[in-house]
Design an enzyme around this catalytic site. Structure first.
Site: not given
Lengths: 510, 535
Positions: A298, A352, A370
């Site tokens: 984000d 990943d 996070d």
């Protein structure tokens, strides 16, 4: 009225077939209500008992009311059968969609059971009266009940073995609704001469069929629509990536991001979370030069990092390109993250985190983690001893890392297990927590070869929540969140996933 | 009025109409699945029985010939290389590896046989060295091996499909009566007892390699009774426990509690007492390709002396050398090998034909080998979760003849994607029939029949499996592994069977020991190589 033996026999067959269909469908609706109630409300014994009881009692009511029907019995019978199909066919969808929306769900549930039961209860007495002049009484009773019970047997077998596994609950009820109305239409067509206003009845039946068929076809969309109703705001983005379902909602000026239905942030208070995540560690990092952010597609943690001039390079590793794309293209979100991901010193890697970390050869001064909470074994790997050992290789000897570590209030054991797991890999840790209005108490673990007591640089000016004085208070854990001894989370023995599931389900099922 | 016959007819019509409707709506078009059926090269193997005497075109001289490229043979070759003994390994198949074969699909590698090893004991120094050389043991702490985290089976290791959902672990625990729970407790007390039991000779009762297990006659008596009889004698009962024990016996031995000896049965449970520094006793090491991962390391360490596609037709003893007549399948060429030593790493029924001219008496009738069916399916990963706990490494279906399936991608570190595919490997030892009959019927069964059987088993936990199935490859093992039947491990001729022939022909194979596991193969191969050195 047909009088020949042949047509009389056909007449009986048709009506008995409808008894059979009515019985089958009736029991299926009852099973659907029971299954749906157990699924939505839990405690299957109570749900099934009360649903079956209410249903049978309502059939009694129906039987009782049947005495007030005096004329045009055939028409009534057909109309009621159509109504059973419509109500039964739509009831499960209605219940499913409204479950999250209404306060009085139980009333709605039992209301629909009473309605279906009453209508089904009406049918047998009416039919017996229709047939009473055509079949000898002994024979009539014997046949009607035989078909009734065979229908019930079929329903009870077909429902668990065929319907639920292959059609699912919603499609099953539409299917049986269609069957109900279909038989009613057929009977209507065959006996049109006996039915006054036959055309109106027939047309309404056709209309019901169209409605039910539409429901059958659209039932998957209905499910996703009903899911969307569980978001309080208006959905402004809804997309799927290979890894998750991404939903962005807006209510007034509050933006909320949901991944697989789990709230990630609310734009109203996310600053608290991201400031607490980034700054206490950033101000303690000796040379704040290279920073790694894992998860956090984000860009909100990255936004906080841009508040330091010293930061030369930010590497963001996020699995899901769709999240990053959303936060680099959507106007409202770019505004929220201050276009953080498009800045020159940011490189975004879609990989990943574990695989990437295992191969990484670069040292970072600060690592910010996070990840989503450890709610399954796949995510639990990212909280394992092995992962933190690999991370150690990527961390500068003077560097620090900070890990979002779920809620020390809702999942106390889980929080302290993350702390203990990190500590077991030769890190010193500093646990802290802060309050987020949209989440509740949330926890973080800061770790490094050593965690400096005090900052080596000052906090940026443009922060709203965190400063050193606040941070010192966040170390303190009141007794209901204080440290507990736990095991450590290993790849081959993911204690954390077990504990996490237990702790959160205790809250979610209350 | 309706007559009885009409009544029945009408009811049938009525039920038929509804059933047809339901069936119509639930019946999807069957999808065409691609797949193959394979077996070891048994046809060529059978040539051993009926060839005419060969012409030999080429002569190769060497110090030692290893026959058979399974784990025993590769371990022998590895040790010979370390000992600098000039040798050749001859393997019939076109790939070495024996039971530890692997295949691959578009999704990745998968095992066609053995797929894990347990925590190593400290007995076999060679084996520990080997594990260290392939970085499976990263170091030793306080005298205990530290196993490589990436290869220790991740959580969730095992799940069981029972009562309509997946539970964690394989032993059914829910809904058991007090008697059944008491039976489980008694069984656990017994295995706990034997885990810590030391025989009169000071050796542990049950350990790996078997050579380090106690020879205390009192313990060896356990080999004379079936596991089932022993359980009865200890008053251990219960349907769920018996199912579990039968599952374990099928998994490791291709047998049942009735056919396997109590010694072997207890060995399965009591030999897991080996300790590692960082993991529990019941941890296992596993890889997507199964034990073929270990085989590749063995091959690498064995060097370039491995020749595949070689049929050893006959062995003759001459005054100054052993002569092997070998048919090179690829080149369609006969070769004569002249050697001082042979290490024969093939099952005894093969030796029987190959060593016809050699005076060695082994009663091959005593050796039973369970036939196995292994199948690999390419499936949509998300479809494999089902109700209950999520997809595990080992996924077993309660009260089913198969052993369930193993998820080959379990050890992947990366997060799963939603539309990802996986290899799942299905195992089914044919334990119910007598081995020879089972073998014969297995070989006659068609691909479509196997497909139907396998899909029917997988449908129990995954009713929609067919719509998520993309490929299904079937592999048949006629002689899957040795079965430690009652009396076999402690058979009077056990020592004799293993004995070298005139210090020139040495024998290594797990069937000589009675338990088909990697450690045994490795140990017997290595020991045979050392015998060559001593001879």
């Amino acid at each position: 009225m047909p009088t020949s033996a042949h047509s009389n026999q056909r007449f009986q067959v048709i009506l008995l077939l409808s008894v059979f269909v009515v019985a089958t469908c009736g029991l299926v609706y009852e099973l659907i209500a029971g299954t749906l109630a157990s699924y939505l409300l839990g405690d299957s014994i109570t749900q099934f008992s009360t649903i079956i009881g209410t249903y049978l009692f309502s059939m009694g009511i129906g039987s009782y009311i049947s005495r007030y029907f005096e004329h045009n019995l055939m028409r009534w019978f057909i109309q009621i059968e159509m109504l059973v199909g419509l109500v039964g066919g739509f009831s499960s969808t209605l219940l499913y969609v409204l479950f999250n929306q209404v306060e009085f769900f139980r009333l709605l549930l039992y209301g629909s059971v009473v309605l279906t039961g009453t209508l089904v209860g009406l049918e047998l007495p009416l039919l017996m009266r229709i047939l009473k002049d055509k079949i000898e009484f002994n024979d009539l009773v014997s046949k009607i009940f035989t078909f009734d019970y065979i229908g019930a047997l079929l329903a009870s077998l077909v429902f668990p073995l065929v319907c639920v596994p292959y059609l699912g609950i919603l499609k099953t009820s539409f299917f049986f609704g269609l069957l109900n109305v279909g038989v009613a239409l057929w009977v209507c067509l065959l006996f049109k001469s006996e039915i006054p206003g036959y055309k109106v009845t027939f047309t309404s039946g056709v209309f019901f069929v169209i409605l039910l068929a539409t429901g059958f076809v659209l039932s998957d969309r209905i499910i996703s629509f009903s899911e969307s109703l569980s978001y309080s705001g208006k959905i402004i983005v809804s997309t799927s990536s290979p890894y998750q379902r991404i939903i962005l909602t807006k209510q007034k000026d509050d933006l909320r991001l949901f991944l697989n239905g789990n709230l990630q942030f609310s734009s109203k208070d996310e600053y608290r979370y991201h400031e607490a995540l980034v700054h206490p560690a950033a101000v303690r990092t000796k040379n704040l030069n290279k920073v790694l952010v894992l998860g956090g597609g984000d860009g909100l943690a990255v936004r906080e990092l841009h508040k330091y001039k010293e930061v030369n390079e930010i590497v963001l590793v996020d699995l899901d390109a769709a999240v990053v794309k959303l936060f680099t293209t959507h106007q409202a979100l770019i505004k929220l993250n201050d276009n953080a991901l498009r800045k020159e010193n940011v490189s975004v890697i879609h990989n990943d985190a574990f695989t990437w970390m295992k191969e990484n050869k670069t040292l970072f001064d600060l690592i910010i983690i996070d990840f989503p909470d450890p709610s399954n074994f796949s995510l639990g790997k990212l909280y394992s001893q092995t992962f933190y050992r690999e991370m150690r290789r990527s961390l500068h000897p003077d560097g620090l890392c900070v890990v979002q570590s779920t809620s020390p209030y809702f999942a106390r054991q889980s929080f302290w297990m993350i702390n203990q797991t990190i500590a077991s890999c030769d890190y010193n840790t500093q646990a802290y927590h802060c309050y987020l209005p949209s989440f509740g108490e949330w926890g973080f673990i800061m770790a490094g070869a050593s965690v400096p007591k005090s900052p080596v640089r000052s906090y940026p000016n443009n922060v709203k929540f965190i400063n050193e004085e606040t941070f010192q208070q966040l170390h303190h854990f009141p007794p209901d969140m204080s440290k507990v001894e736990t095991g450590v989370n290993k790849l081959n023995d993911q204690l954390l996933v077990h504990v996490f599931e237990k702790e959160w389900s205790a809250y979610l099922h209350d | 009025m309706i007559k009885r016959r009409d009544f029945i007819k009408q009811s049938l019509q009525a039920t038929g109409a509804l059933a047809l409707g339901v069936a119509w709506s639930s019946c999807a078009q069957p999808k065409k699945i691609s797949g193959t059926i394979g077996t070891p090269n048994y046809k060529i193997g059978h040539m051993l029985r009926n060839f005419s005497l060969p012409q030999t075109n080429e002569i190769i001289k060497t110090d030692c010939v290893v026959i058979g490229g399974g784990v025993s043979g590769l371990a022998a070759s590895r040790k010979l290389k370390q000992l600098n003994i000039d040798h050749v390994l001859l393997e019939l198949e076109n790939k070495a590896g024996g039971n530890a074969q692997a295949g691959s699909t578009s999704v990745g590698a998968y095992p066609f046989g053995a797929h894990y090893v347990t925590v190593p004991t400290l007995h076999d120094k060679e084996y520990l060295d080997f594990l260290q050389s392939c970085k499976l043991i990263t170091s030793f702490e306080k005298g205990l091996p530290v196993l490589n985290d990436y290869h220790v089976c991740f959580d969730l290791k095992e799940r069981l499909y029972i009562h309509g959902q997946w539970q964690e672990g394989l032993l059914p625990l829910q809904g058991l009566s007090k008697q059944e729970l008491a039976g489980i407790q008694r069984f656990e007390e017994q295995t706990h007892y034997y885990k810590n039991y030391t025989g009169k000779d000071g050796l542990p009762a049950f350990t790996l390699p078997l050579a380090y297990s106690s020879r205390d006659p009192e313990l060896l008596q356990l080999d004379a009774v079936s596991f089932a009889a022993w359980l009865q004698s200890k008053n251990i009962h219960g349907k769920a426990l018996y199912w579990y024990l039968n599952y374990c016996m099928a998994d490791d031995y291709g047998g049942t509690i009735d056919t396997v000896s109590a010694w072997a049965g207890l060995h399965y449970f009591a030999s897991h007492q080996a300790k590692a520094f960082n993991v529990d006793e019941d941890a296992v090491l596993t890889w997507p390709e199964g034990n073929n991962w270990l085989v590749q390391h063995l091959k690498q360490q064995a060097g370039a002396n491995i020749k595949t596609g070689q049929l050893v037709y006959q062995v003759e003893e001459k005054s100054n050398a052993l002569h092997l007549r070998v048919f090179d399948i690829e080149a369609a060429n006969w070769v004569l090998y002249e050697t001082q030593h042979i290490i024969s790493c093939v099952p005894q029924f093969v030796n029987q034909h190959m060593l016809q001219g050699i005076d060695r008496k082994v009663n091959t009738q005593a050796y039973t080998y369970a036939p196995w069916v292994v199948a690999n399916a390419v499936v949509d990963t998300d479809a494999m979760h089902g109700f209950g706990v999520e997809l595990a490494w080992d996924n077993v279906i309660y009260d089913n003849d198969s052993l369930g399936y193993v998820h080959a991608k379990h050890q992947q570190l990366a997060q799963r994607s939603v539309n990802g595919k996986s290899n799942i490997t299905y195992y089914k030892p044919l334990v119910k029939q007598e081995a020879k009959a089972a073998r014969e019927s297995t070989m006659k069964t068609t691909y479509q029949q196997w497909y139907d059987t396998i899909v029917a088993d997988l449908k129990i936990p995954h009713p929609q499996i067919e719509s998520n199935l993309h490929q299904l490859d079937v592999w048949l093992w006629g002689h899957g592994m040795i079965r430690p039947s009652v009396g076999f491990i402690n058979r009077p001729t056990a020592k004799l069977d293993k004995q070298s022939y005139r210090h020139r022909i040495h024998f290594a194979h797990t069937d000589l020991v009675g338990i088909s596991v990697f450690e045994e193969g490795f140990y017997s191969g290595t020991q045979a190589a050392l015998q060559v050195l001593q001879a």
